[in-house]
Design an enzyme around this catalytic site. Structure first.
Site, PDB file in Angstrom:
ATOM      1  N   LYS A   1     -56.795 -84.016  -7.683  1.00 39.36           N
ATOM      2  CA  LYS A   1     -57.279 -82.376  -8.046  1.00 39.36           C
ATOM      3  C   LYS A   1     -58.258 -82.348  -6.996  1.00 39.36           C
ATOM      4  O   LYS A   1     -59.298 -83.004  -6.236  1.00 39.36           O
ATOM      5  CB  LYS A   1     -57.448 -82.241  -9.566  1.00 39.36           C
ATOM      6  CG  LYS A   1     -59.365 -83.310  -9.557  1.00 39.36           C
ATOM      7  CD  LYS A   1     -58.994 -83.147 -11.105  1.00 39.36           C
ATOM      8  CE  LYS A   1     -60.444 -83.921 -11.606  1.00 39.36           C
ATOM      9  NZ  LYS A   1     -61.380 -84.258 -13.158  1.00 39.36           N
TER      10      LYS A   1
ATOM     11  N   ARG B   1     -63.600 -80.702 -24.924  1.00 38.46           N
ATOM     12  CA  ARG B   1     -63.164 -79.920 -23.968  1.00 38.46           C
ATOM     13  C   ARG B   1     -61.327 -79.811 -24.129  1.00 38.46           C
ATOM     14  O   ARG B   1     -61.409 -79.317 -26.117  1.00 38.46           O
ATOM     15  CB  ARG B   1     -63.210 -80.399 -22.780  1.00 38.46           C
ATOM     16  CG  ARG B   1     -63.389 -79.688 -21.844  1.00 38.46           C
ATOM     17  CD  ARG B   1     -64.183 -80.359 -20.196  1.00 38.46           C
ATOM     18  NE  ARG B   1     -63.094 -81.398 -19.856  1.00 38.46           N
ATOM     19  CZ  ARG B   1     -63.089 -82.121 -18.834  1.00 38.46           C
ATOM     20  NH1 ARG B   1     -64.691 -82.271 -18.037  1.00 38.46           N
ATOM     21  NH2 ARG B   1     -61.938 -83.428 -18.366  1.00 38.46           N
TER      22      ARG B   1
ATOM     23  N   TYR C   1     -86.293 -68.091   5.372  1.00 40.28           N
ATOM     24  CA  TYR C   1     -85.931 -67.596   5.150  1.00 40.28           C
ATOM     25  C   TYR C   1     -86.882 -67.218   3.954  1.00 40.28           C
ATOM     26  O   TYR C   1     -86.934 -68.272   2.925  1.00 40.28           O
ATOM     27  CB  TYR C   1     -84.809 -67.255   4.340  1.00 40.28           C
ATOM     28  CG  TYR C   1     -83.891 -66.526   5.283  1.00 40.28           C
ATOM     29  CD1 TYR C   1     -83.472 -64.972   5.635  1.00 40.28           C
ATOM     30  CD2 TYR C   1     -82.894 -67.453   5.056  1.00 40.28           C
ATOM     31  CE1 TYR C   1     -82.464 -64.527   6.214  1.00 40.28           C
ATOM     32  CE2 TYR C   1     -81.673 -66.613   5.508  1.00 40.28           C
ATOM     33  CZ  TYR C   1     -81.863 -65.270   6.534  1.00 40.28           C
ATOM     34  OH  TYR C   1     -80.664 -65.084   7.099  1.00 40.28           O
TER      35      TYR C   1
ATOM     36  N   MET D   1     -76.931 -69.194   5.543  1.00 39.39           N
ATOM     37  CA  MET D   1     -75.497 -69.614   5.200  1.00 39.39           C
ATOM     38  C   MET D   1     -74.299 -70.460   5.818  1.00 39.39           C
ATOM     39  O   MET D   1     -73.678 -71.093   5.838  1.00 39.39           O
ATOM     40  CB  MET D   1     -74.864 -68.460   5.081  1.00 39.39           C
ATOM     41  CG  MET D   1     -73.269 -68.176   4.796  1.00 39.39           C
ATOM     42  SD  MET D   1     -72.729 -65.916   5.524  1.00 39.39           S
ATOM     43  CE  MET D   1     -74.175 -64.881   4.118  1.00 39.39           C
TER      44      MET D   1
END
Ligand SMILES: *Cc1c(COP(=O)(O)O)cnc(C)c1O
Length: 415
Positions: free
Chosen positions: A63, A163, A285, A343
């Site tokens: 998957k 689940r 940052y 980023m």
């Protein structure tokens, strides 16, 4: 008490450093990041798990694009190794898997979304059914299109994960609906474990016992309980089929022993700039990291857009949680992350590596012989699974091994 009957050998290690060096030299000039996927190691891992659980069968969970590694290459490599049973999550994944493994048994973990039964049947896939509604849709379709009035499927039982899956009472409802259950060709009865990475967790045996009692209420069919970690809990957890994902890709999530698999993935990022900064300067940052010494900083061409979680940011102005320092590595030596992950960029401390003469264009290891997938995940306050599945599309992916696609063999580069 669970018995772990797996030899505590060291797993095979990454392919040797010089082979990796050649791959880095061969990477396209424009590659800012590189992921090397070793398809021989992948196939070897499937065979090792297959041998470990034999005579039970070993499937493969592919998957999420084979955990981010590329279903297009992973599925054929596993099929070639002998795997005939694959698990995907979505119909789109099943569609791709079907073209890659035309004869394989395909299980669909998401089951049947409303209105999709026909698409699933056309792919000759087995939906893993968790609800009475799905069972009825599948059975209704069987009545209209199947020669023998039956369609293949798997049933998921909930044994404590809460689940997906049938509970005890919903199994009774299914059994009460004879018309529906008679049209299900049940290929597999499954459940999924909550704490299988912890060999001594009482829930393991609890779920196994519940699985035993629930599956015996249903028509007899092959059974499957264990994924990568469950298969390490011993024979009693293997049943007819195990369904590893993470371990096939080199993951070592099981805490009780070393899973006998080799690393498959190595990831690198390119150095864009190396520069010096003074004590008391801040980096990145929000000025969240203040240098406590004169430092040399390497700037790497990857960031959170490439799947390096921003939670791997560091600061020396507050207690950092966790005990795995987020780092890259050069020549087997670690270079800790400095400050915020951006980023597209990560700054790392190479002050102690000046003898390596790191320069623009060099490669930093992100996952590999020095920084394991587990450590990379832990450093970002997540797990190796999330790390793998998030590695982004900007990485250049190179496949190595006997069944790897041909790489262009241009003239050797200098230096
Ligand atoms: C994802 C998944 C697996 C594979 O789990 P790993 O821990 O990666 O081996 C097996 N079974 C089910 C139901 C899953 O959702």
């Amino acid at each position: 008490m669970t018995q772990v009957n797996v030899p505590r050998t060291n797993p095979p290690t990454h392919h040797n450093a010089s082979a990796l060096g050649d791959l880095l030299d061969d990477a396209p000039d424009h590659a800012s990041g590189l992921i090397v996927i070793d398809l021989d190691a992948l196939a070897g891992n499937w065979r090792a798990l297959h041998d470990l659980v034999s005579p039970s069968r070993c499937g493969a969970v592919v998957k999420a694009n084979a955990y981010g590694l590329g279903a297009r290459h992973v599925i054929p490599a596993l099929a070639n190794a002998g795997c005939t049973e694959f698990f995907v999550a979505t119909i789109a994944e099943a569609r791709e898997a079907r073209t890659l493994a035309p004869d394989a048994t395909l299980y669909l973990l998401d089951g049947i979304l409303p209105g999709t039964a026909e698409d699933i049947a056309k792919l000759n896939a087995c939906p893993i059914i968790s609800t009475l509604e799905e069972a009825r849709e599948w059975s209704a379709l069987a009545q209209t299109i199947a020669n023998n009035n039956q369609l293949p499927c798997a049933l998921m039982l909930d044994t404590g994960l809460n689940r997906l899956g049938f509970s005890k009472s919903s199994i009774d409802e299914l059994l009460a609906d004879a018309a529906t259950i008679h049209r299900l060709d049940i290929k597999l009865i499954m459940s999924h474990m909550a704490c299988a990475d912890e060999p001594d967790h009482p829930m393991n045996e609890q779920q196994r016992t519940r699985f035993e009692s629930l599956r015996h209420r249903l028509p007899s069919a092959p059974a499957s309980l264990a994924a990568s970690d469950g298969l390490m809990l011993g024979d009693t957890y293997h049943y007819d089929l195990v369904r590893p994902g993470y371990a096939l890709y080199g993951g070592q999530a099981f805490k009780g022993a070393t899973t006998p698999v080799a690393p498959v993935v190595t990831a690198f990022a390119r150095v864009l700039q190396v520069h010096d900064a003074a004590k008391d300067d801040t980096v990145g940052y929000s000025a969240s990291y203040k240098l406590d010494r004169d430092s040399r900083i390497a700037v790497l061409a990857l960031g959170y857009a490439d799947g390096i979680a921003r939670t791997a940011s560091t600061t020396n102005q507050a207690d950092t949680c966790g005990n795995t320092t987020p780092s890259a590595a050069f020549n087997g030596r670690k270079a800790p992350f400095l400050g915020r992950i951006s980023m597209d960029l990560i700054t790392v401390d190479v002050t102690d590596l000046t003898d390596l003469d790191i320069k623009r264009g060099d490669w930093a290891e992100i996952i590999g012989p020095t920084i394991s997938l587990e450590d990379a995940g832990a450093a970002a306050q997540t797990i190796g699974y999330e790390m793998l599945t998030r590695l982004g599309t900007r990485f250049h992916r190179t496949y190595v091994g006997a069944h790897a696609p041909q790489r262009p063999s241009g003239p050797a580069k200098n230096g």
